[in-house]
Design a protein around this motif. Structure first.
Motif, PDB file in Angstrom:
ATOM      1  N   ALA A 151       0.830  -1.212   0.000  1.00 23.73           N
ATOM      2  CA  ALA A 151       0.000   0.000   0.000  1.00 23.73           C
ATOM      3  C   ALA A 151       0.862   1.258   0.000  1.00 23.73           C
ATOM      4  O   ALA A 151       0.514   2.260  -0.630  1.00 23.73           O
ATOM      5  CB  ALA A 151      -0.937   0.005   1.203  1.00 23.73           C
ATOM      6  N   THR A 152       1.992   1.208   0.698  1.00 22.78           N
ATOM      7  CA  THR A 152       2.905   2.353   0.678  1.00 22.78           C
ATOM      8  C   THR A 152       3.488   2.543  -0.713  1.00 22.78           C
ATOM      9  O   THR A 152       3.602   3.670  -1.207  1.00 22.78           O
ATOM     10  CB  THR A 152       4.035   2.152   1.702  1.00 22.78           C
ATOM     11  N   GLY A 153       3.852   1.438  -1.371  1.00 26.32           N
ATOM     12  CA  GLY A 153       4.366   1.538  -2.737  1.00 26.32           C
ATOM     13  C   GLY A 153       3.339   2.113  -3.688  1.00 26.32           C
ATOM     14  O   GLY A 153       3.673   2.918  -4.570  1.00 26.32           O
ATOM     15  N   LYS A 154       2.068   1.747  -3.534  1.00 24.51           N
ATOM     16  CA  LYS A 154       1.018   2.285  -4.389  1.00 24.51           C
ATOM     17  C   LYS A 154       0.818   3.775  -4.135  1.00 24.51           C
ATOM     18  O   LYS A 154       0.548   4.539  -5.067  1.00 24.51           O
ATOM     19  CB  LYS A 154      -0.282   1.519  -4.162  1.00 24.51           C
ATOM     20  N   ALA A 155       0.934   4.191  -2.881  1.00 28.73           N
ATOM     21  CA  ALA A 155       0.827   5.629  -2.562  1.00 28.73           C
ATOM     22  C   ALA A 155       1.959   6.405  -3.219  1.00 28.73           C
ATOM     23  O   ALA A 155       1.751   7.498  -3.774  1.00 28.73           O
ATOM     24  CB  ALA A 155       0.839   5.838  -1.050  1.00 28.73           C
ATOM     25  N   ILE A 156       3.162   5.849  -3.191  1.00 25.24           N
ATOM     26  CA  ILE A 156       4.302   6.505  -3.845  1.00 25.24           C
ATOM     27  C   ILE A 156       4.069   6.582  -5.349  1.00 25.24           C
ATOM     28  O   ILE A 156       4.352   7.609  -5.985  1.00 25.24           O
ATOM     29  CB  ILE A 156       5.609   5.747  -3.519  1.00 25.24           C
ATOM     30  N   ALA A 157       3.536   5.504  -5.939  1.00 24.13           N
ATOM     31  CA  ALA A 157       3.232   5.520  -7.375  1.00 24.13           C
ATOM     32  C   ALA A 157       2.214   6.614  -7.690  1.00 24.13           C
ATOM     33  O   ALA A 157       2.296   7.272  -8.738  1.00 24.13           O
ATOM     34  CB  ALA A 157       2.712   4.160  -7.810  1.00 24.13           C
ATOM     35  N   SER A 158       1.247   6.837  -6.796  1.00 23.16           N
ATOM     36  CA  SER A 158       0.270   7.916  -6.996  1.00 23.16           C
ATOM     37  C   SER A 158       0.963   9.276  -6.983  1.00 23.16           C
ATOM     38  O   SER A 158       0.664  10.148  -7.812  1.00 23.16           O
ATOM     39  CB  SER A 158      -0.801   7.870  -5.909  1.00 23.16           C
ATOM     40  N   PHE A 159       1.877   9.464  -6.055  1.00 18.61           N
ATOM     41  CA  PHE A 159       2.622  10.727  -6.015  1.00 18.61           C
ATOM     42  C   PHE A 159       3.431  10.922  -7.297  1.00 18.61           C
ATOM     43  O   PHE A 159       3.547  12.044  -7.812  1.00 18.61           O
ATOM     44  CB  PHE A 159       3.554  10.759  -4.797  1.00 18.61           C
TER      45      PHE A 159
END
Length: 625
Positions: free
Chosen positions: A177-185
């Protein structure tokens, strides 16, 4: 007082024990080895209830040292709800350092998580950097920490757009989930680059909308992001939102000081950004030409100006190096006074350009056309290696016309059948107005099963809007939503007409502003669309499309043009009985003619009434025929 609160004192005050309880370290180690979650629960209870920190730290350190590959995963478990930050602090060596020998990897990992929890990202990165990168998830936590630090330190749009973005594969991460948040950024970073650099009003506006939408999700729905990253993600999202909102009023304010370059393509094949809305057909071609052992021959058909040529020209770019496409425009062969040899010369020349193998001599093709061309194809096949070849014959009805005029023999179709079956590495793509059954009815051969028919019809509304609003990254003009809806309704997504409307709108804007000196907003409205289609020049420019559809209605089943004349004055359409009465056609002939018009996307039945699909074509038939 003692008597009054006797039943609650155990809940209010821990039973602090100065001397360590015997065997507690060994018991804790046994619990932790059997079940980490149960062992952690017991260790936490013992520590908070008795403050027996030495046995607790000893047990945790020794078990963590036994399986270093579990260090990150086990300590990360302490940061999940219900949180055990007291135990993380113990393992990190932040307290009681004079009493305990700490396991170095566990200590560094715990210190990294603790610093991350306290939002000391620089110290967290240093801590994770001290751990062996070969241990599972260590590199992931180090990368997360450094990336979040970089994102958090970006205070304005210039800082954000300067961030280098990377592709994260988070499928096997401990904290996906943290990786997906970074991808969103990272997606937001790309949108901010568009906001800063693009000259297109619509492109900047869309990028702004996308970025704000992503940031809203990151602010309001990051609950799947684990602690301690969750609050950092929220903080970054709030900071970036403010940075974007500070310049939101400037987005779209573009000064137009010279004539706008017209990006719309009228009459010619469309390539590049303007080629959209045909993903389903390209996907089908990939399946037939890449994902099979034998290349499949196809017929790409549809009425004029529907985008068949554009599909053939863009297919080569989508197929990569696995398949080469030799595109042949059969209109260029003219009347072929030299017969079939001249046709095969044109095909051979394009094959030569595609595969870089010299074509046969002209004299050989003219004297012995079929045998010479067959030998050439065998030579090409031998040099294809792992690559396939698609011979794309555009405007294939030209062959039918040459046969009808006696310029080439009807056995060309039989030869074509042999060519199709010659090699698994070579296939044909025939593009035209009809399927093979329709094109070669008088001299057909039983090889239609060798071809798959692919119909090219109207574009979806979303593709129509994309072509109009984003024809080029530097497009300075914009459309009101009502104008886009009006164009979609008038054209039904017919590619040629969509391009023609856009072309005429830009031309009208340039004339108004730079020829007549009128001041106006750089946004097309419904009134602009009406003005364009009510101009006689519009239908004059569009005659190639209108005449093509009208002429096609003269072929095949009789009575098609009479049906179109009858329906054209009635936008809402006519029921079958009224249509039969007006045209004077019997039921059988009327249905055959309607079926032909349906097959070629000219009419449809809706709520019991037959209507012309494209409103602009209906208007042309009503006013001009």
């Amino acid at each position: 007082m003692r008597k009054s609160y006797r039943n609650h004192l155990d809940l209010l005050f821990p039973r602090v024990t100065v001397l360590p309880n015997p065997y507690i370290t060994e018991q804790l180690k046994e619990w932790l080895r059997l079940d980490w979650e149960t062992g952690i629960h017991n260790a936490y209870e013992i520590y908070t209830y008795t403050l027996q920190f030495i046995p607790v730290i000893q047990a945790l350190n020794q078990v963590l040292a036994e399986e270093p590959e579990q260090v990150v995963d086990r300590i990360a478990h302490l940061t999940d709800h219900p949180y055990k930050w007291e135990l993380v602090r113990l393992i990190s060596g932040s307290i009681y350092t004079n009493f305990i020998q700490f396991e170095p990897h566990a200590r560094a990992v715990a210190r990294g998580f603790l610093c991350l929890h306290e939002e000391s990202l620089y110290d967290a990165g240093k801590a994770f950097d001290e751990v062996l990168r070969s241990l599972p998830y260590v590199k992931e936590m180090w990368l997360i920490t450094l990336t979040l630090s970089e994102l958090l330190n970006a205070n304005n749009l210039n800082d954000i757009s300067a961030i280098k973005t990377y592709i994260f594969t988070v499928e096997y991460w401990r904290r996906p989930a943290t990786g997906k948040a970074i991808a969103s950024f990272y997606r937001i970073v790309e949108d901010i680059k568009i906001i800063q650099k693009s000259s297109s009003r619509s492109a900047r506006a869309f990028a702004l909308s996308r970025a704000l939408g992503e940031l809203k999700n990151l602010r309001e729905q990051p609950d799947d992001v684990p602690q301690p990253e969750r609050e950092i993600v929220r903080k970054i999202a709030f900071k970036w939102s403010q940075a974007i909102l500070n310049v939101a009023s400037e987005v779209g304010n573009v000064s137009i000081t010279e004539r706008v370059r017209n990006p719309y393509v009228v009459g010619d094949p469309v390539e590049g950004n303007l080629f959209v809305g045909r993903e389903d057909i390209l996907k089908q071609l990939k399946e037939l030409w890449i994902l099979t052992q034998r290349l499949q021959s196809v017929v790409i058909y549809g009425h004029r100006r529907m985008g068949k040529t554009s599909i053939l020209l863009n297919a080569a770019k989508c197929l990569g190096s696995q398949v080469k496409v030799a595109y042949v425009n059969l209109l260029l062969v003219g009347d072929s006074p030299q017969g079939v040899g001249e046709v095969l010369m044109a095909i051979s020349d394009e094959i030569s350009d595609a595969v870089n193998i010299s074509p046969p001599a002209d004299a050989e093709l003219l004297n012995l056309p079929y045998r010479t061309f067959e030998r050439y194809l065998k030579q090409v096949e031998a040099n294809l290696s792992e690559t396939g070849l698609i011979i794309a014959l555009d405007e294939f009805e030209k062959i039918e016309k040459l046969i009808e005029k006696g310029k080439i023999d009807s056995d060309f179709m039989e030869v074509l059948r042999g060519m199709v079956q010659m090699s698994p590495k070579i296939a044909f793509a025939l593009a035209g107005l009809h399927t093979l059954e329709e094109m070669t009815g008088d001299y057909s051969h039983p090889f239609f099963a060798s071809f798959i028919n692919i119909k090219v019809s109207f574009m979806e509304r979303a593709a129509t809007r994309q072509i109009l609003a984003n024809p080029h990254e530097d497009f300075l003009l914009d459309y009101a939503p009502e104008a886009l809806s009006a164009i979609s309704m008038l054209t039904t997504g017919q590619p040629y007409l969509v391009q023609l409307v856009g072309f005429q709108l830009v031309r009208r804007y340039n004339d108004q502003v730079f020829e007549m000196g009128n001041s106006r907003a750089p946004v097309f409205t419904v009134e602009d669309v009406r003005a364009v289609i009510n101009d006689p020049e519009f239908f004059q420019r569009g005659r190639y499309y209108f005449d093509g559809v009208w002429g096609q209605a003269a072929r095949g089943a009789p009575g098609q043009q009479e049906i179109l004349r009858s329906i054209a004055p009635h936008r809402e359409g006519l029921d079958i009985n009224t249509l039969a009465e007006i045209t004077g056609m019997n039921e059988t002939n009327l249905q055959q003619a309607l079926n032909s018009l349906i097959r070629h996307d000219v009419v449809l039945e809706m709520d019991g009434k037959w209507q012309i699909i494209v409103e602009l074509f209906r208007h042309w038939v009503d006013k001009c025929i």
